[in-house]
Design a protein around this motif. Sequence first.
Motif, PDB file in Angstrom:
ATOM      1  N   GLU A 152      41.496  61.266  72.932  1.00  0.00           N
ATOM      2  CA  GLU A 152      40.511  60.478  72.191  1.00  0.00           C
ATOM      3  C   GLU A 152      41.283  59.419  71.421  1.00  0.00           C
ATOM      4  O   GLU A 152      42.378  59.704  70.908  1.00  0.00           O
ATOM      5  CB  GLU A 152      39.745  61.398  71.229  1.00  0.00           C
ATOM      6  N   VAL A 153      40.746  58.187  71.374  1.00  0.00           N
ATOM      7  CA  VAL A 153      41.425  57.098  70.656  1.00  0.00           C
ATOM      8  C   VAL A 153      40.421  56.407  69.726  1.00  0.00           C
ATOM      9  O   VAL A 153      39.341  56.001  70.162  1.00  0.00           O
ATOM     10  CB  VAL A 153      42.029  56.066  71.637  1.00  0.00           C
ATOM     11  N   LYS A 154      40.812  56.258  68.455  1.00  0.00           N
ATOM     12  CA  LYS A 154      39.931  55.645  67.463  1.00  0.00           C
ATOM     13  C   LYS A 154      40.328  54.201  67.178  1.00  0.00           C
ATOM     14  O   LYS A 154      41.502  53.842  67.286  1.00  0.00           O
ATOM     15  CB  LYS A 154      40.045  56.411  66.134  1.00  0.00           C
ATOM     16  N   SER A 155      39.340  53.418  66.757  1.00  0.00           N
ATOM     17  CA  SER A 155      39.638  52.134  66.122  1.00  0.00           C
ATOM     18  C   SER A 155      39.949  52.447  64.651  1.00  0.00           C
ATOM     19  O   SER A 155      40.267  53.573  64.310  1.00  0.00           O
ATOM     20  CB  SER A 155      38.436  51.194  66.255  1.00  0.00           C
ATOM     21  N   GLY A 156      39.901  51.465  63.786  1.00  0.00           N
ATOM     22  CA  GLY A 156      40.062  51.764  62.365  1.00  0.00           C
ATOM     23  C   GLY A 156      41.200  51.016  61.685  1.00  0.00           C
ATOM     24  O   GLY A 156      41.441  51.201  60.490  1.00  0.00           O
ATOM     25  N   TYR A 157      41.924  50.179  62.466  1.00  0.00           N
ATOM     26  CA  TYR A 157      42.960  49.350  61.848  1.00  0.00           C
ATOM     27  C   TYR A 157      42.639  47.866  61.983  1.00  0.00           C
ATOM     28  O   TYR A 157      43.502  47.013  61.794  1.00  0.00           O
ATOM     29  CB  TYR A 157      44.333  49.639  62.466  1.00  0.00           C
ATOM     30  N   GLY A 158      41.368  47.563  62.363  1.00  0.00           N
ATOM     31  CA  GLY A 158      40.935  46.173  62.435  1.00  0.00           C
ATOM     32  C   GLY A 158      40.099  45.853  61.201  1.00  0.00           C
ATOM     33  O   GLY A 158      40.407  44.974  60.423  1.00  0.00           O
ATOM     34  N   LEU A 159      39.002  46.631  61.061  1.00  0.00           N
ATOM     35  CA  LEU A 159      38.136  46.567  59.880  1.00  0.00           C
ATOM     36  C   LEU A 159      37.477  45.207  59.663  1.00  0.00           C
ATOM     37  O   LEU A 159      37.068  44.887  58.549  1.00  0.00           O
ATOM     38  CB  LEU A 159      38.877  47.044  58.614  1.00  0.00           C
ATOM     39  N   THR A 160      37.403  44.406  60.748  1.00  0.00           N
ATOM     40  CA  THR A 160      36.476  43.272  60.801  1.00  0.00           C
ATOM     41  C   THR A 160      35.660  43.483  62.071  1.00  0.00           C
ATOM     42  O   THR A 160      36.046  44.286  62.938  1.00  0.00           O
ATOM     43  CB  THR A 160      37.196  41.912  60.924  1.00  0.00           C
ATOM     44  N   VAL A 161      34.558  42.764  62.212  1.00  0.00           N
ATOM     45  CA  VAL A 161      33.721  42.928  63.403  1.00  0.00           C
ATOM     46  C   VAL A 161      34.546  42.691  64.670  1.00  0.00           C
ATOM     47  O   VAL A 161      34.578  43.511  65.585  1.00  0.00           O
ATOM     48  CB  VAL A 161      32.509  41.964  63.348  1.00  0.00           C
ATOM     49  N   ASP A 162      35.270  41.575  64.708  1.00  0.00           N
ATOM     50  CA  ASP A 162      36.005  41.231  65.927  1.00  0.00           C
ATOM     51  C   ASP A 162      37.195  42.161  66.158  1.00  0.00           C
ATOM     52  O   ASP A 162      37.474  42.547  67.297  1.00  0.00           O
ATOM     53  CB  ASP A 162      36.502  39.781  65.864  1.00  0.00           C
ATOM     54  N   ASP A 163      37.908  42.520  65.100  1.00  0.00           N
ATOM     55  CA  ASP A 163      39.109  43.343  65.278  1.00  0.00           C
ATOM     56  C   ASP A 163      38.759  44.787  65.650  1.00  0.00           C
ATOM     57  O   ASP A 163      39.491  45.419  66.415  1.00  0.00           O
ATOM     58  CB  ASP A 163      39.966  43.315  64.008  1.00  0.00           C
ATOM     59  N   GLU A 164      37.657  45.309  65.138  1.00  0.00           N
ATOM     60  CA  GLU A 164      37.244  46.659  65.541  1.00  0.00           C
ATOM     61  C   GLU A 164      36.753  46.651  66.991  1.00  0.00           C
ATOM     62  O   GLU A 164      37.099  47.536  67.777  1.00  0.00           O
ATOM     63  CB  GLU A 164      36.142  47.182  64.611  1.00  0.00           C
ATOM     64  N   ALA A 165      35.971  45.631  67.343  1.00  0.00           N
ATOM     65  CA  ALA A 165      35.443  45.584  68.721  1.00  0.00           C
ATOM     66  C   ALA A 165      36.584  45.428  69.722  1.00  0.00           C
ATOM     67  O   ALA A 165      36.592  46.056  70.776  1.00  0.00           O
ATOM     68  CB  ALA A 165      34.437  44.448  68.866  1.00  0.00           C
TER      69      ALA A 165
ATOM     70  N   PHE B  51      34.536  54.767  67.224  1.00  0.00           N
ATOM     71  CA  PHE B  51      34.404  53.677  66.249  1.00  0.00           C
ATOM     72  C   PHE B  51      34.670  54.217  64.844  1.00  0.00           C
ATOM     73  O   PHE B  51      33.916  55.034  64.329  1.00  0.00           O
ATOM     74  CB  PHE B  51      32.997  53.089  66.347  1.00  0.00           C
ATOM     75  N   LEU B  52      35.770  53.742  64.242  1.00  0.00           N
ATOM     76  CA  LEU B  52      36.147  54.186  62.897  1.00  0.00           C
ATOM     77  C   LEU B  52      36.270  52.981  61.966  1.00  0.00           C
ATOM     78  O   LEU B  52      37.276  52.775  61.295  1.00  0.00           O
ATOM     79  CB  LEU B  52      37.454  55.006  62.966  1.00  0.00           C
ATOM     80  N   GLY B  53      35.221  52.154  61.950  1.00  0.00           N
ATOM     81  CA  GLY B  53      35.194  51.041  60.987  1.00  0.00           C
ATOM     82  C   GLY B  53      35.241  51.567  59.562  1.00  0.00           C
ATOM     83  O   GLY B  53      35.726  50.892  58.646  1.00  0.00           O
ATOM     84  N   ALA B  54      34.735  52.795  59.359  1.00  0.00           N
ATOM     85  CA  ALA B  54      34.769  53.417  58.028  1.00  0.00           C
ATOM     86  C   ALA B  54      36.019  54.284  57.888  1.00  0.00           C
ATOM     87  O   ALA B  54      35.953  55.464  57.550  1.00  0.00           O
ATOM     88  CB  ALA B  54      33.498  54.231  57.801  1.00  0.00           C
ATOM     89  N   HIS B  55      37.168  53.690  58.190  1.00  0.00           N
ATOM     90  CA  HIS B  55      38.454  54.363  57.986  1.00  0.00           C
ATOM     91  C   HIS B  55      38.803  54.257  56.504  1.00  0.00           C
ATOM     92  O   HIS B  55      38.974  55.251  55.813  1.00  0.00           O
ATOM     93  CB  HIS B  55      39.500  53.691  58.881  1.00  0.00           C
ATOM     94  N   VAL B  56      38.941  53.025  56.041  1.00  0.00           N
ATOM     95  CA  VAL B  56      39.072  52.750  54.601  1.00  0.00           C
ATOM     96  C   VAL B  56      38.313  51.450  54.331  1.00  0.00           C
ATOM     97  O   VAL B  56      37.980  50.714  55.256  1.00  0.00           O
ATOM     98  CB  VAL B  56      40.549  52.549  54.158  1.00  0.00           C
TER      99      VAL B  56
END
Length: 386
Positions: free
Chosen positions: A132-145, A160-165
């Motif tokens: 399993e691989v998460k996002s979460g180090y972009g934290l903008t719409v474009d960087d998470e997508a 989708f881990l937009g709510a990482h920090v």
Amino acid sequence: MSTTLVTGIAELVTNEPGLGAGPLGLLRDAALVVDGDRVAWVGPAAAAPSADGRVDVEGRAVVPGFVDSHSHLVFAGDRAAEFEARMTGTPYDGGGIATTVAATRAASDAELGARLRRLVAEARAQGTTTLEVKSGYGLTVDDEARALRIAAEVTPHTTFLGAHVVPPECAGDRDGYLRLVTGPMLEACAPHARWVDVFCEPGSAHAFDGDEARAVLAAGRAAGLGVRLHAGQLGVGPGVRLGVELDAASVDHCTFLSDADVDALASSSTVATLLPGVEFSTRSPYPDARRLLAAGVTVALATDCNPGSCFTSSMPFCIALAVRELGMTPAEALWSATAGGAQALRDPSAGRLAPGAKADVAVLDAPSFVHLAYRPGVPLASALEL
Ligand SMILES: [Zn+2]
């Protein structure tokens, strides 16, 4: 589709109690037949059917490929300096994530993809066949997508881990960031994600409290994503019971749990995923696996591979830690690193070697799975390339 007979297996772990001894469904002097990407047959070597090709593993043990149900592999930069500072006495609080966010935003798609593929190959060379691989180090719409688009090239289990920090530029407007995560960011990310996740840790200024986590997970679920979350890493909080209430596939960390949390997990289909590499790498107290197992909770083991709190891709290392530090038996730890991970991803085709399952085979340069914990740090496991 061509078939391959894998023979010379001293010990075969099927994770199907009906096929062999004990909860691991263990067979000795075994063989298995692979047809394309699926297991077609398992049983005693003497009874093996013929096949188009043949691989002799010469007395080694064969286990289901490891299922690493929790990783953060789309990132740039490293945090070796932060690790060194921590080992010199600076406590971990999740604040260093912002360092990785800055490096990840500055990296090109090609760089992120190349680093991801290198880490996936590193994991595979150690026996991991499902990640399993998460996002979460972009934290903008474009960087998470884009993180999820890149992750989807290597695995169907994208999260989708937009709510990482809360990213630094939104520190003064948490509500605004949450509206972004549950609105435009979710909309851009959902087509590339199977799961939604949140770092629920009310004690950390960087993470999210119970109400915030509920809003994130509910929005993700309404967008068709499955629910999983980080909870109980740094202290007892509302995340575990929230996960059970929302039918999360897994609540991950579970280092700090109330009795009510344990009871809730035990009476649910939510898996407790333990990540002992994090406690190792942050010099923190380990979770109590025996308490969970005694209560009847389904336990998975995963790496949490990430550049901050635990930069290992090695499931065998986590198995060794689980046996030595979490009090698990070698059999429990192997089950949790394979079938347990598959349950945490709700993927019944992974984590077992039985007819119809994915032909995800790991071979150990040892006669028994026990060597995974008995010989810590030795590179015994690898994915079998058929
Ligand atoms: Zn994590």
